[in-house]
Design a protein around this motif. Sequence first.
Motif, PDB file in Angstrom:
ATOM      1  N   UNK A  35       8.146   9.876   1.038  1.00 64.15           N
ATOM      2  CA  UNK A  35       7.156   9.595   0.009  1.00 64.15           C
ATOM      3  C   UNK A  35       5.753   9.391   0.541  1.00 64.15           C
ATOM      4  N   UNK A  36       5.357  10.237   1.512  1.00 67.05           N
ATOM      5  CA  UNK A  36       4.006  10.116   2.035  1.00 67.05           C
ATOM      6  C   UNK A  36       3.899   9.193   3.230  1.00 67.05           C
ATOM      7  N   UNK A  37       5.003   8.527   3.581  1.00 66.92           N
ATOM      8  CA  UNK A  37       4.991   7.677   4.753  1.00 66.92           C
ATOM      9  C   UNK A  37       4.970   8.556   6.000  1.00 66.92           C
ATOM     10  N   UNK A  38       4.579   7.925   7.161  1.00 66.13           N
ATOM     11  CA  UNK A  38       4.575   8.657   8.420  1.00 66.13           C
ATOM     12  C   UNK A  38       5.977   8.716   9.001  1.00 66.13           C
ATOM     13  N   UNK A  39       6.133   9.581  10.042  1.00 66.97           N
ATOM     14  CA  UNK A  39       7.370   9.535  10.816  1.00 66.97           C
ATOM     15  C   UNK A  39       7.567   8.125  11.343  1.00 66.97           C
ATOM     16  N   UNK A  40       8.819   7.760  11.532  1.00 67.91           N
ATOM     17  CA  UNK A  40       9.120   6.440  12.071  1.00 67.91           C
ATOM     18  C   UNK A  40      10.397   6.527  12.886  1.00 67.91           C
ATOM     19  N   UNK A  41      10.629   5.488  13.682  1.00 59.74           N
ATOM     20  CA  UNK A  41      11.893   5.420  14.409  1.00 59.74           C
ATOM     21  C   UNK A  41      13.036   5.260  13.402  1.00 59.74           C
ATOM     22  N   UNK A  75       1.959   9.548  -5.647  1.00 56.23           N
ATOM     23  CA  UNK A  75       2.361  10.891  -5.247  1.00 56.23           C
ATOM     24  C   UNK A  75       3.452  11.457  -6.141  1.00 56.23           C
ATOM     25  N   UNK A  76       4.465  10.641  -6.458  1.00 54.52           N
ATOM     26  CA  UNK A  76       5.611  11.178  -7.196  1.00 54.52           C
ATOM     27  C   UNK A  76       5.444  11.075  -8.709  1.00 54.52           C
ATOM     28  N   UNK A  77       4.441  10.318  -9.154  1.00 51.84           N
ATOM     29  CA  UNK A  77       4.164  10.218 -10.584  1.00 51.84           C
ATOM     30  C   UNK A  77       2.682  10.482 -10.833  1.00 51.84           C
ATOM     31  N   UNK A  78       2.241  11.750 -10.647  1.00 50.01           N
ATOM     32  CA  UNK A  78       0.815  12.055 -10.846  1.00 50.01           C
ATOM     33  C   UNK A  78       0.321  11.678 -12.235  1.00 50.01           C
ATOM     34  N   UNK A  79       1.230  11.677 -13.228  1.00 53.73           N
ATOM     35  CA  UNK A  79       0.834  11.325 -14.589  1.00 53.73           C
ATOM     36  C   UNK A  79       0.420   9.861 -14.701  1.00 53.73           C
ATOM     37  N   UNK A  80       0.902   9.028 -13.752  1.00 54.71           N
ATOM     38  CA  UNK A  80       0.546   7.605 -13.769  1.00 54.71           C
ATOM     39  C   UNK A  80      -0.603   7.289 -12.821  1.00 54.71           C
ATOM     40  N   UNK A  81      -1.218   8.320 -12.239  1.00 47.17           N
ATOM     41  CA  UNK A  81      -2.232   8.107 -11.208  1.00 47.17           C
ATOM     42  C   UNK A  81      -3.374   7.232 -11.689  1.00 47.17           C
ATOM     43  N   UNK A  82      -3.798   7.427 -12.934  1.00 47.54           N
ATOM     44  CA  UNK A  82      -4.925   6.643 -13.450  1.00 47.54           C
ATOM     45  C   UNK A  82      -4.576   5.162 -13.552  1.00 47.54           C
ATOM     46  N   UNK A 113       0.849  -1.210   0.000  1.00 45.63           N
ATOM     47  CA  UNK A 113       0.000   0.000   0.000  1.00 45.63           C
ATOM     48  C   UNK A 113       0.877   1.249   0.000  1.00 45.63           C
ATOM     49  N   UNK A 114       1.919   1.224   0.838  1.00 44.76           N
ATOM     50  CA  UNK A 114       2.819   2.376   0.900  1.00 44.76           C
ATOM     51  C   UNK A 114       3.553   2.600  -0.409  1.00 44.76           C
ATOM     52  N   UNK A 115       4.001   1.517  -1.032  1.00 42.49           N
ATOM     53  CA  UNK A 115       4.713   1.641  -2.308  1.00 42.49           C
ATOM     54  C   UNK A 115       3.809   2.262  -3.379  1.00 42.49           C
ATOM     55  N   UNK A 116       2.568   1.791  -3.464  1.00 47.56           N
ATOM     56  CA  UNK A 116       1.642   2.324  -4.471  1.00 47.56           C
ATOM     57  C   UNK A 116       1.273   3.766  -4.161  1.00 47.56           C
ATOM     58  N   UNK A 117       1.112   4.091  -2.864  1.00 53.90           N
ATOM     59  CA  UNK A 117       0.802   5.475  -2.493  1.00 53.90           C
ATOM     60  C   UNK A 117       1.939   6.411  -2.891  1.00 53.90           C
ATOM     61  N   UNK A 118       3.180   5.960  -2.674  1.00 55.76           N
ATOM     62  CA  UNK A 118       4.341   6.758  -3.081  1.00 55.76           C
ATOM     63  C   UNK A 118       4.345   6.960  -4.591  1.00 55.76           C
ATOM     64  N   UNK A 119       4.039   5.902  -5.323  1.00 57.85           N
ATOM     65  CA  UNK A 119       4.031   5.991  -6.781  1.00 57.85           C
ATOM     66  C   UNK A 119       2.990   7.001  -7.253  1.00 57.85           C
TER      67      UNK A 119
END
Length: 543
Positions: free
Chosen positions: A454-460, A254-261, A246-252
Amino acid sequence: MVAARPAGTYEFRVLGDLDVRRDGAQVRLDPVPRRVLARLLVDADRVVPPDLLLADLGGQRATLLEVLADLRRLLAPVLAEEPDGFVLRPGDGLDSRLAEQLIATARAAGEPRAALAVFDDALARWRGASYAGFADTPWAGREAARLDELRRGAIDDRADTAQRLTRRRPEPLPLIGRHAELAVLRGMLDDAEAGRGRVVQVLAPAGAGKTRLGEELARLAVRRGFLALWARSGTGAGARELLAWRGLLATLRKIRPDADAQVPVAVPQPAELAGLLGSLARAEPLVLLFDDLQWLDRPSARLLRSVAGLLGAARVLIWVAGRDLTSAPDGPRIDLRPVGTDEVVAALGRLVPPRVARTIAERSGGSPFVINALVRARAGSSSVDDIPVGAEAVLTEMLGRLDADERSTVDVAAGLGRHLDPGVLAAVLGVPEQTVLATFARLVQDGILRRGVGGDRHSFVHDLIWETAYVSLGPAERAALHGRIADAMIPIATRDRTRVFDVAAHLARAGRAEEAAAWSRRAGNNPADALLGGAVGDDVSGG
């Protein structure tokens, strides 16, 4: 549904539960009108054909006509019927639109204090998950995900801005040694670019520099025209299925709006996912980085193995790293050894005197994480007398330097796991969310937390910090903490079904087994999953 003559100003709040205000007073809506209104708000200022609305209501045409008639009477100034359908024009009354404008203003602000005030104004508009109650629908899911990614990005940028008002952000240490390993990885990038994609495994104990090596691989790949995507595993009670993907796809997205569809909100089946990645790699080779494989949930691991097998000759390099690689797809393996004293002295260069660098190398056991922590703590010092020996001593010293607010935040964060939700921490601690964000900024400076990527939350920054903080609480304190976290999450989970299993897992760790089983059933899982699936508690050791 309440019917009344339209008047004055309308507010539409979708950053949380759907809330409609007319002249400041709440407009109460029944479930079906709320659903229709939410559907119109997702496509605000665009005509929504009645057939789409009808499909979303399950084909109840009479109900739809009645609901639209009532909504038009209630919202006549902003809801209109067009030849091709219906259009809602909320203007400045849509909170998501205003929040987006404020975030853009904050990012463009030159003065940090002014930017912080605007970030705070924007973030205060979120009352929970965007489009809560509708985020699992096909028509609201993508917009809800986009808005929640926008919020996480604003949280990160706010933390960055806060750092500009405090201490100067420390420069990252250079990569220590690893020249042979980098040579192997460069060759694998060559192969992937030529259409000979593969998997590479990196096995090492905690603190050996797996993530740092992955970051260097990502940097090298990006310089060569690759797209690098991180998939980070969840830890702690409530680590959800397929979180890494889910995180990988969310990053994609975000950073590639042209591929959003092309990029789905829900994680697709293996063949579809492999096809998507292969298609993207034809235009731009990919590096997929799966870190901390020992925490990877079983569905993510199965999907990873399937996708790796289906990608074949695609221009994709898959990097997997962890302390345990039993769930990894097949591929050549790199075993990271402790770095040598001469490598440490050469890498630290002008950061510390040679005598200090040599002592750090000897007392760190060759662990890059421990070396980094020691250098940060002793910048500018030429003394070797107080340099602790080993990871445990270093971590104890790091946590001991925190003030009371920072330590209480770290303790609650340790109960949540490595990826942190500031809203939940604020609820547990009983403080405003902005107070938590300000503490996050200091903890980033202290080397305890890292900003989301890439849209992930803060982490340790490292598992070792999280595990040390968690174990230091003791069993009774940990159980009480998980109970407080569960109680804070329950109001969120009643609005956002994606958090239901989180509640179940924390209740299980709190020893509230009957409640945990009930919440697990609400999540559609076997009640035993709450006890087995995501919590780490007793499995964590201090090493």
